[in-house]
Design a protein around this motif. Structure first.
Motif, PDB file in Angstrom:
ATOM      1  N   GLN A 134      -2.926   0.313  -3.979  1.00  0.00           N
ATOM      2  CA  GLN A 134      -2.044  -0.838  -4.110  1.00  0.00           C
ATOM      3  C   GLN A 134      -0.934  -0.548  -5.108  1.00  0.00           C
ATOM      4  O   GLN A 134      -1.160   0.067  -6.146  1.00  0.00           O
ATOM      5  CB  GLN A 134      -2.873  -2.025  -4.592  1.00  0.00           C
TER       6      GLN A 134
ATOM      7  N   ARG B   9       0.880  -1.176   0.000  1.00  0.00           N
ATOM      8  CA  ARG B   9       0.000   0.000   0.000  1.00  0.00           C
ATOM      9  C   ARG B   9       0.909   1.215   0.000  1.00  0.00           C
ATOM     10  O   ARG B   9       1.953   1.233   0.654  1.00  0.00           O
ATOM     11  CB  ARG B   9      -0.886   0.049   1.243  1.00  0.00           C
TER      12      ARG B   9
ATOM     13  N   GLU C 143       0.826  -5.571   1.783  1.00  0.00           N
ATOM     14  CA  GLU C 143      -0.494  -6.151   1.508  1.00  0.00           C
ATOM     15  C   GLU C 143      -0.396  -7.663   1.360  1.00  0.00           C
ATOM     16  O   GLU C 143      -1.282  -8.387   1.753  1.00  0.00           O
ATOM     17  CB  GLU C 143      -1.080  -5.590   0.213  1.00  0.00           C
TER      18      GLU C 143
END
Length: 72
Positions: free
Chosen positions: A16, A10, A57
């Motif tokens: 993302q 992130r 992530e």
């Protein structure tokens, strides 16, 4: 068959950002991958259009098969 290890982060904008590593060493060691990702964040090695990478992530192996067809 081409394989890539995708490191998913992130960024500062909450979006993302993915970094792909082609031909990763297998089997993948999740602890080593996490440590490497934490190091990339700490050293601010990569940025993105949404700013610096700020959190992890996940990670995944992606395999790609390509079949060319001769069209005559």
């Amino acid at each position: 068959m081409a394989k890539a290890l995708e490191l998913i982060f992130r960024n500062e904008m909450g979006k993302q950002a993915t970094i792909s590593v082609i031909g990763p060493k297998e089997p993948v060691d999740p602890a080593a991958v996490k440590a490497a990702m934490e190091n990339l964040i700490a050293k601010d090695v990569f940025g993105s259009s949404g700013g610096s990478l700020v959190s992890i992530e996940g990670a995944r192996i992606v395999e790609r098969n390509v079949t060319d067809y001769e069209l005559m």
